[in-house]
Design an enzyme around this catalytic site. Sequence first.
Site, short mmCIF file in Angstrom:
data_model
loop_
_atom_site.label_atom_id
_atom_site.label_comp_id
_atom_site.label_asym_id
_atom_site.label_seq_id
_atom_site.Cartn_x
_atom_site.Cartn_y
_atom_site.Cartn_z
N ILE A 593 0.86 -1.18 0.00
CA ILE A 593 0.00 0.00 0.00
C ILE A 593 0.91 1.24 0.00
CG2 ILE A 593 -1.76 1.27 1.27
CD1 ILE A 593 -2.69 -1.43 -0.07
N ASN A 595 0.19 4.68 -0.32
CA ASN A 595 -0.23 5.82 0.49
C ASN A 595 -1.48 5.43 1.27
OD1 ASN A 595 -0.93 8.24 1.63
ND2 ASN A 595 -1.12 9.37 -0.30
N GLY A 667 -7.58 -0.30 -7.19
CA GLY A 667 -8.66 0.57 -7.67
C GLY A 667 -10.05 -0.04 -7.64
N GLU A 668 -10.15 -1.35 -7.80
CA GLU A 668 -11.47 -1.92 -8.03
C GLU A 668 -11.92 -2.92 -6.97
OE1 GLU A 668 -12.13 -1.89 -12.27
OE2 GLU A 668 -9.98 -1.79 -12.58
MO1 MOS Z 1 -11.72 0.72 -14.55
S1 MOS Z 1 -13.58 -0.05 -14.95
O1 MOS Z 1 -10.70 -0.41 -15.28
O2 MOS Z 1 -11.68 2.28 -15.15
#
Ligand code: MOS
Length: 713
Positions: A593, A595, A667-668
């Site tokens: 990680i 930040n 991110g997801e």
């Molecule tokens: Mo993401 S859906 O890979 O912008």
Amino acid sequence: MTTTTRTAAVTGAVGAAHVRVEGYDKVTGAARYAGDIPFADLAHGWLALSTVARGRVLAVESDAVLAMPGVLAVLHHGNAPRVDGEYMSMLGPPDPALQVFQHDRVPYVGWPVALVVAETSEQAREAAEALVVRYEEEPHDVAFSAGRPGMYTPEDSPDMVAEKGDVEAGLAASAFVVDEEYTTPEEHHSSMEPHAATARWDGGRLEVVDSNQGSMWVADELAKLFSLDAASVRVRSEHVGGAFGSKGVRPHHVAAAMAATTLDRPVRVVLTRRQMFTVTGYRSPTAQRVRLGADPDGRLRAFDHQADCLTSTVKEFVELSAAYGRVMYEADAHRTVHRVVPLDVPTPTWMRAPGEAPGSFAVESALDELAEKCGVDPIALRVRNEPAVGPVSRLPFSSRNVIACFDEGARRFGWAGRDPRPGRRREGRWLLGTGTAAATYPSGVAPSTAAVTAEADGTYTVRITAADVGTGARTALTLIAADALEVPPERVRVRIADSDFGPAWVAGGSMGTRSWAWAVTTAAGALREQLALGGDIPAEGITARSDTTEAVARLTQKERHSFGAQFAEVAVDVSTGEVRVRRMLGVFAAGKIVNPLTARSQFIGGMIWGLSMALHEEAVRDQATGGHVGADLAGYHFAANADVPLIEADWVDDPDVDDPVGIKGIGEIGIVGAAAAVANAVWHATGVRHRHLPIRPDRVLSAGAPAEGDGDA
Ligand code: MOS
């Protein structure tokens, strides 16, 4: 001229909380977004969108609006510049959804049929809304359901089907079988900042300033569409107010570039919230059948997941919901299949955790149902079905710390001692329940280039075509560069989002920061070698460059993923059907990680999406017109502050040993499994399974009276 000095003691920026380097600019309004950046002699374009779901444009009655104040032009299929529709783009085959104003066919409600350009935005809007377009209408079909006529499995992609063993035999031999259909509705990205693009010609170059998640991607597509060499297009996108998969190249880019060409002036096209619903993509609705067969102790003999989705008649896009099980659960027989049907609707696209978000809802709900049938604790059931290697691929995992996430999560959430029986906890008018679910998302990396410059004043400048879509990527790269250079972050300036900086991956697939960090680290290492030779730094600085293409290609084949465990507690008012989430906890194993401050925000943001997906989000399509009902943020309900309770996100140590910084990508994964954890908690509260999202009050009410609780809380 100064000689650089480096202080070895200041390393360790990565892993320590750091506020966003552009935070002050954002909160003071100094940071300007695409729609706000001034241009001399700017003209404004407004898209006119089709009002019929299928047919042909017979006439665009431009004359009347050309006489309106300030109107400069009306572009449509009869007069717009031609574009090339045959190229291969950076991210795959050409996108026919970008072939605007090239033909008279109308494939759905909301297809761009004209661009009205005027001196002011208000004049353009008034004229576009007054523009009369005549259509020849044809019957349309927008009705999506599981296995409906026209559904097929695409044959040209290896992602569509994965199979091992005999699923039917495995189910027949199983002591317990779950066989259920789960559905998720059409969902929209709903980024805070609507899409906007300004195009202009500058000394023979097409210059675009927009809101995107990959300036190189936009530049590459526009170059190919307009038959320009790559060096003749420059795209910049300094600040972006959310993207989530929707901010690639879109029709407004193409329309703005066409108008700038026709008028030889800068032209800006901004989308309204309502236009975003049809112009910028969305997540397909899904209908998923999950069949699980297990031994009495819960060990899976058969795992079968068939995931149906829709696409447009313009382009095939498949939501890969069934990919989830290929990573998560071992079973003797394993089958995962996708099917898609083209309908008279806009083309869906990637949306945060494409595939895994809806797929995890179905699979993690089914696991909870199996746990109930077998009488095994939901976490114990998942542990029992942990694979040692990829369940289908048989490849080793780079690391797989999902059990560590469950252990830590269960301890912090207070899972031990949970009564597995549903409907037993009551608090006044509320029935209470808890639920859990696993999470996974691929950890990938893509080739990128970067440049790092040692400046004469002792500072460093990093240049990379990265995108900060609100994630904190700019700050993460600052910390990574600082450590790689062994200087404090304050001496590092990171410049991003300019396609002139060279090829780099997009902010997508949870691969942005990992891909960019690799390139920045490599360039920083090369620069340090140059600086080690000693000597003064000239006024223009010393620059080292990197290209990670070869290093990335050398990675061995492994199952590379992030993992997580989601927990939720809900309260259900059985007299109104209202579901309130009381608390959520997510524990993730998602690489180093960089930040903690912004990483926590990203995880929590994903979990809020999951809450919202479970309880609120649903774009409703009117079968009669083929268009949306209530295409705005009043009609499309998502979680607001009052819906969001105590949400905690944390992580276990899980550095990727094959990555220079240890990054996996975050991110997801926050959204993955979150909706299932909420739905499983609703079952635990009420004893009623909700297999169709969102779990609206009317669905809770019409599901019938819940099991009578003991009222012992
Ligand atoms: Mo993401 S859906 O890979 O912008």
